[in-house]
Design an enzyme around this catalytic site. Sequence first.
Site, PDB file in Angstrom:
ATOM      1  N   ARG A  27       0.813  -1.218   0.000  1.00 50.39           N
ATOM      2  CA  ARG A  27       0.000   0.000   0.000  1.00 50.39           C
ATOM      3  C   ARG A  27       0.849   1.272   0.000  1.00 50.39           C
ATOM      4  O   ARG A  27       0.324   2.390  -0.075  1.00 50.39           O
ATOM      5  CB  ARG A  27      -0.910   0.020   1.240  1.00 50.39           C
ATOM      6  CG  ARG A  27      -1.841  -1.170   1.318  1.00 50.39           C
ATOM      7  CD  ARG A  27      -2.728  -1.079   2.534  1.00 50.39           C
ATOM      8  NE  ARG A  27      -3.643   0.035   2.422  1.00 50.39           N
ATOM      9  CZ  ARG A  27      -4.801   0.007   1.801  1.00 50.39           C
ATOM     10  NH1 ARG A  27      -5.208  -1.105   1.236  1.00 50.39           N
ATOM     11  NH2 ARG A  27      -5.572   1.061   1.724  1.00 50.39           N
ATOM     12  N   TRP A  73       2.690   6.087   1.689  1.00 43.68           N
ATOM     13  CA  TRP A  73       2.867   6.513   0.303  1.00 43.68           C
ATOM     14  C   TRP A  73       2.569   8.015   0.331  1.00 43.68           C
ATOM     15  O   TRP A  73       1.436   8.431   0.522  1.00 43.68           O
ATOM     16  CB  TRP A  73       1.890   5.784  -0.626  1.00 43.68           C
ATOM     17  CG  TRP A  73       2.140   6.063  -2.081  1.00 43.68           C
ATOM     18  CD1 TRP A  73       3.008   5.415  -2.895  1.00 43.68           C
ATOM     19  CD2 TRP A  73       1.491   7.056  -2.896  1.00 43.68           C
ATOM     20  NE1 TRP A  73       2.952   5.941  -4.167  1.00 43.68           N
ATOM     21  CE2 TRP A  73       2.039   6.948  -4.191  1.00 43.68           C
ATOM     22  CE3 TRP A  73       0.510   8.020  -2.657  1.00 43.68           C
ATOM     23  CZ2 TRP A  73       1.634   7.763  -5.253  1.00 43.68           C
ATOM     24  CZ3 TRP A  73       0.108   8.840  -3.712  1.00 43.68           C
ATOM     25  CH2 TRP A  73       0.671   8.701  -4.990  1.00 43.68           C
TER      26      TRP A  73
END
Length: 600
Positions: A27, A73
């Site tokens: 992710r 991220w």
Amino acid sequence: MCGIVGFIGNNDSKEILLKGLEKLEYRGYDSAGIAVMNEDGVQVFKEKGRIADLRSIVEEDVLANTGIGHTRWATHGVPSTVNAHPHQSKTSRYTLVHNGVIENYDLLKREYLQDVALESDTDTEIIVQLIDLFAKEGLSTEEAFRKTLGLLKGSYAIALLDEENKETIFVAKNKSPLLVGLGEDFNVVASDAMAMLQVTNQYVELMDKEIVIVQKDQVTIQNMNGETISRDPYTAELDASDIEKGTYPHYMLKEIDEQPLVTRKIIQAYQNDSGKLTIDEEIISAVNESDRIYIVAAGTSYHAGLVGKQFIEKLAKIPVEVHIASEFGYNMPILSEKPLFIFISQSGETADSRAVLVNVTKLGYKTLTVTNVPGSTLSREADYTLLLHAGPEIAVASTKAYTAQLAVLAILAEVAGASKGFKHEFDLVQELGIVANGMEVLCNAKEEFEDIARSFLSTTRNAFFIGRGIDYYVGLEGSLKLKEISYIQAEGFAGGELKHGTIALIENGTPIIALATQESVNLSIRGNVKEVVARGANPCIISMKGLEMDGDTFIIPEVHELLTPLISVIPLQLIAYYAALHRDCDVDKPRNLAKSVTVE
Ligand code: M6R
């Protein structure tokens, strides 16, 4: 993007959190952190880079039964240790991890936090500072949390520690995925069940705008008004081995190899007791009652949609438009009278697709999600779901999900067409079986694809994929695979379009990967190859048995011509894989990307 975990129980939480984060690295993987809480207080460890980097700074001798963790991220602020989560309030009382985007963070900062010198550039930090501010004004943690959530615009999955309340992890969710996992004498929090499968397979799904008080022996779900909600847990149907690499060097290679098995599983999953392909009647009615289908998707799933259009138009004779999700909202076409929207998404979490789903649902249109993840947001929010049965796909570059999407779309088209009485000369079950066998042949030819990658792609700066008709769409997917994991600038083009501009890019030695699997355009694509060769290109021709010609680089086994994308993509996946390896790239976690794209 970003993944979060939490643990509260009797065991030391560090290793459970770190292992959980390793499973969530798909992710996001630019920085990571954990915070652990014991009688001495809260300790935060965070680091730029991967979970392995974080692991190296976590102090072994710190023991704590409660903790939260995050893999990031970056959306707001560069990947750095300061911007990594967890973030702490100025008083250090509160520590928080967040997945999502707070759209009004700047406004909230100006309105409430003018006197607070923020440490990071993130949107997240304002959440923890606001909670602290409201607590200082006299609210309980629960009240301060609730008040803060009420001010946030955007998406969030949050886990919060309060140093003055050591028995609890406070959790909330809106638009970002989040689950609570249940155990004996412990409970956990995770963005994805995969993360905590190490300790439990019992999960409770959370809905948007819910707040959860997680304690080691109790989980209380509340709505924004503080009313308690009861919800039964479900068993996550995941096998721990599904999420391990086993003897493979990379998930991507494992997932490429799984494609024959997945295709066979899909055939079985959509067969009834007498072996006939079948799909829920309500879904087939929705398809057949529509006067036009709008497929909405991103990336690889968009490419699957382009091929799916061919299946649906040919087998069910319904016109189909295919749209890039991120463009659809701004560029909505004039819709037909009875549209059906099909969302294709491996993860079922793609924010661009979800934004369209929310809009068209408001407009009252019927929606179907084709996804690999049961219970995912797109699945829950659409009227109907068709599952891919591909098993977890962990490598960022999508492979088995693409071929699974094609198989499921072919079955949908076939069943919809058959229910209207349309007949054709082939039996799809048999043809998909032939495809699965062909896939196996290709997966066993890895050395040849490694050689092709070495000779065509090991030093090139760019590469072009060409094809006509359905081969053009596969070329688009091949070029996406190559660029995302090897960083070679790669583009896919329709063979006939080259002469209208792109051919200017051809230089001596430019690799051209040409697909020739369609009889009706075999001669034309060969003509296009000659044109580029005349200008110095280095052609790699992948043709299909029966259509091969002298000089072809690789000949794939013969399958029905409508189904060729299911196998012609495999050489392209393997060539991309080996090109990335030859260039020392991180195959499973390419730079700047994440598997689940939950920001618009
Ligand atoms: O989960 P989704 O299928 O909705 O994801 C869409 C794209 O982000 C995804 O296909 C992406 O393009 C892959 N990394 C391609 O390999």
